[in-house]
Design an enzyme around this catalytic site. Structure first.
Site, PDB file in Angstrom:
ATOM      1  CB  CYS A   1       2.038  -1.321   5.069  1.00 34.38           C
ATOM      2  SG  CYS A   1       2.172  -3.121   5.220  1.00 34.38           S
TER       3      CYS A   1
ATOM      4  CG  HIS B   1      -1.202  -0.632   8.601  1.00 34.94           C
ATOM      5  ND1 HIS B   1      -1.774  -0.292   7.405  1.00 34.94           N
ATOM      6  CD2 HIS B   1      -0.531  -1.798   8.380  1.00 34.94           C
ATOM      7  CE1 HIS B   1      -1.481  -1.204   6.495  1.00 34.94           C
ATOM      8  NE2 HIS B   1      -0.722  -2.130   7.057  1.00 34.94           N
TER       9      HIS B   1
ATOM     10  CD  GLU C   1      -3.390   2.855   8.419  1.00 27.09           C
ATOM     11  OE1 GLU C   1      -3.541   1.891   7.638  1.00 27.09           O
ATOM     12  OE2 GLU C   1      -2.257   3.334   8.690  1.00 27.09           O
TER      13      GLU C   1
END
Length: 602
Positions: free
Chosen positions: A401, A528, A530
């Site tokens: 990001c 993102h 993750e």
């Protein structure tokens, strides 16, 4: 529908989220379908506007919901996809009730906490508990509910009252209360003390709820006489007292529950035992293997985490978990070096020289660099310096990001010689706006006005590292959370200078992934990754970072290619004789066509 409520007592931060997730894992391993709900008693509508220092990271769901980090634990442990409605807050409940009052739904009535707020809570739980989250048809079997905060908190009182009523609404055999409490050891005395848990249970009973199971947190395993004492004073059978002592990694928690027969106690309360037996014994072979593998890892891989919230690891919880998933998969012991981005800046060398020296030593000693997402201009120059160091020294770099935007700004300044290059977030008057505000965003309304949730990114460069890591897919769906994006008017200039934009949205105007092809591993993602990493299925980009940092990237990319070819081969018809002779499906794949002449698209 069966319900398991997890509450906490004595102190906050005991690990209710991990306990609730682990209960879900064990029940799922028994063959039950599980969903989860997190109740947060704060007045915010969602977690989107809260500082990570206040409440840890903001976890983003597929539907764009900005929720409590515990929902990330649920998704990772149970491998499910939740929605924003799986996170209940006081703000959401009051907003729903006030909207009904304005519509006239309560016409003629005095709207009160009881029954209107408490009824709304119960209705919300019943409605959301029926929605499947595992990709299968039909409602789940069990809903695990976690009540945030600690018993006795003023803000949680309406929820306690509602849950007390709810236990009667659903009836005996459908509601099980697991109370997580602390059994501390005072250094002066040196023995495990039960009084905090006794008082916590007494407070819970005074509010109309009685625990069926006690989950006792402690540093060491509970002594048997302590369990006897807890059973006597808390009115809970010894068989229903579970000890969750400190372990080497949280993947051991489901195993602790299984070993202490917690699933049998829960299923007995929920009347899910048949002829005195559980549906099936929990199958946790993969969990056991993963937890054991983690403990045996010896070879370290150091990743420098460059951010401004380094003082609280929960601020980057999903990033840490994704790194952990990837490092275990690559058989490396993860070492996270926390580098405060402010300490890398030139101003820090004068103001706090020791911190400056330490930060650069950590950065230069790392095997890889990761710059996570964030907002605001504090520490941005330090992040730019970290990206520059990684680019110039061929150190593996992953920017997420803001971390991707930082890499773009650094490239513009250092390679393209645009000294004033910046994001309009940090310098609205910049003459070279590399990163700009998204046109559909709002600068006045902060909550839920970003580009949020799952979006598709299409790969535009064949053979790029990112595409290979994703199994040579043509596109990927990942979760976004940002207000700013790379300026599309400058993309051609960047590409001429050597920075590749390998991933873009469906319009081709929004940049999703950047790469430096000449670099060992230099990747930035606007999304993102993750948030979708799982213990057994690590995020491909994190896997790539760890692989590059540990010298295993090329074998990983080769395996990825072989897996893609194998998957394609499995879809090819069996070997047949054609007029021109036998055709080898593998040769056909390599040449880019099927025997019937149709093209293949991976």
């Amino acid at each position: 529908m069966k319900y398991v409520l997890v509450t906490g007592g004595v102190v906050s931060g005991l690990g209710k989220g991990v306990t609730a997730s682990s209960i879900g894992v064990v029940l799922k391993a028994c063959g039950l379908r599980v969903t989860t709900i997190k109740i947060d008693p704060y007045l915010n509508t969602d977690a989107g506007t809260m500082s990570p220092f206040e409440h840890g990271e903001v976890f983003v769901l597929d539907d764009g919901g900005e929720v409590d980090l515990d929902l990330g634990n649920y998704e990772r442990f149970l491998d499910i996809k939740l929605t924003r409605d799986n996170n209940i807050t006081t703000g959401k409940i009051y907003q729903a009730v006030i909207n009904k009052e304005r519509r006239g739904d309560y016409l003629g009535k005095t709207v009160q906490v009881v029954p209107h707020i408490t009824d709304e809570i119960q209705d919300w739980i019943e409605r959301i508990a029926m929605i499947p989250v595992d990709g299968k048809e039909g409602p789940p079997d069990v809903c695990v509910i976690e009540l945030g905060g600690t018993i006795g908190d003023i803000e949680s009182m309406p929820f306690i009252e509602a849950l007390g009523q709810f236990s009667y609404r659903v009836g005996p055999g459908n509601f099980c209360l697991v109370h997580v409490s602390l059994v501390p050891v005072l250094n002066v005395v040196g023995e495990q003390k039960t009084k905090p848990t006794q008082h916590s249970v007494r407070g819970l009973r005074g509010l109309g709820l009685a625990p069926d199971i006690l989950a006792c947190r402690s540093t060491e395993p509970l002594e048997e006489h302590v369990k006897v004492k807890l059973s006597q004073f808390c009115h809970v059978p010894i068989s229903n007292i579970v000890n969750l002592h400190d372990v080497t990694n949280i993947w051991h928690i489901p195993l602790l529950l299984r070993d202490q027969k917690a699933h049998e106690a829960i299923l007995k309360v929920l009347e899910l035992q048949y002829d005195g037996k559980v549906p099936r014994e929990p199958e946790l072979g993969k969990w056991t293997k993963r937890a054991t593998k983690f403990d045996k890892l010896k070879t370290p891989v150091k990743i420098a985490m460059v951010g401004k919230y380094t003082g609280l690891s929960d601020s980057y919880l999903s990033v840490i978990k994704a790194l952990l998933h990837a490092s275990v998969a690559m058989k490396r012991k993860l070492v996270v070096e926390w580098v405060p981005s402010c300490d890398l800046e030139d101003s820090s060398a004068k103001e706090t020289p020791e911190a400056h020296k330490k930060a650069w030593k950590l950065l230069k000693g790392a095997d890889g660099v990761l710059v996570p997402g964030g907002f605001g201009d504090r520490g941005v120059q330090g992040k730019i310096l970290a990206a520059k160091y990684a680019r110039e020294n061929n150190v593996p770099y992953l920017g997420i990001c803001l971390g991707m935007q930082i890499a773009v700004i650094e490239f513009a300044r250092s390679v393209m010689k645009l000294q004033g290059a910046n994001s309009t977030e940090f310098d609205p008057a910049t003459t070279s706006p590399c990163v700009i505000f998204m046109p559909e965003g709002s600068k006045t309304q902060m909550g839920a006005t970003m580009r949020l949730g799952s979006r598709r990114t299409y790969f535009h460069v064949n053979g790029c590292k990112s595409a290979k890591l994703y199994g040579n897919a043509s596109s990927v769906d990942e979760r976004h959370r940002h207000r700013y994006e790379v300026n599309p008017d400058m993309v051609l200039d960047f590409e001429r200078a050597g920075l590749q934009f390998v991933g873009k949205d469906e319009s081709g105007k929004r940049m999703g992934i950047i790469e430096l092809p000449s670099h060992k591993f230099f990747i930035g993602a606007q999304f993102h990754p993750e948030f979708k990493s799982r213990p057994g299925k690590p995020s491909p980009l994190f896997l790539g970072l760890i692989a590059a940092a540990s010298g295993q990237l090329e074998p990983l990319l080769q395996r990825s290619n072989l897996t893609t070819i194998a998957c394609a081969i499995s879809k090819v018809p069996k070997l047949k004789l054609y007029p021109t002779g036998p055709v080898n499906p593998l040769n056909s794949l390599v040449n880019g066509y099927y025997p019937n002449g149709t093209g293949i698209h991976t």
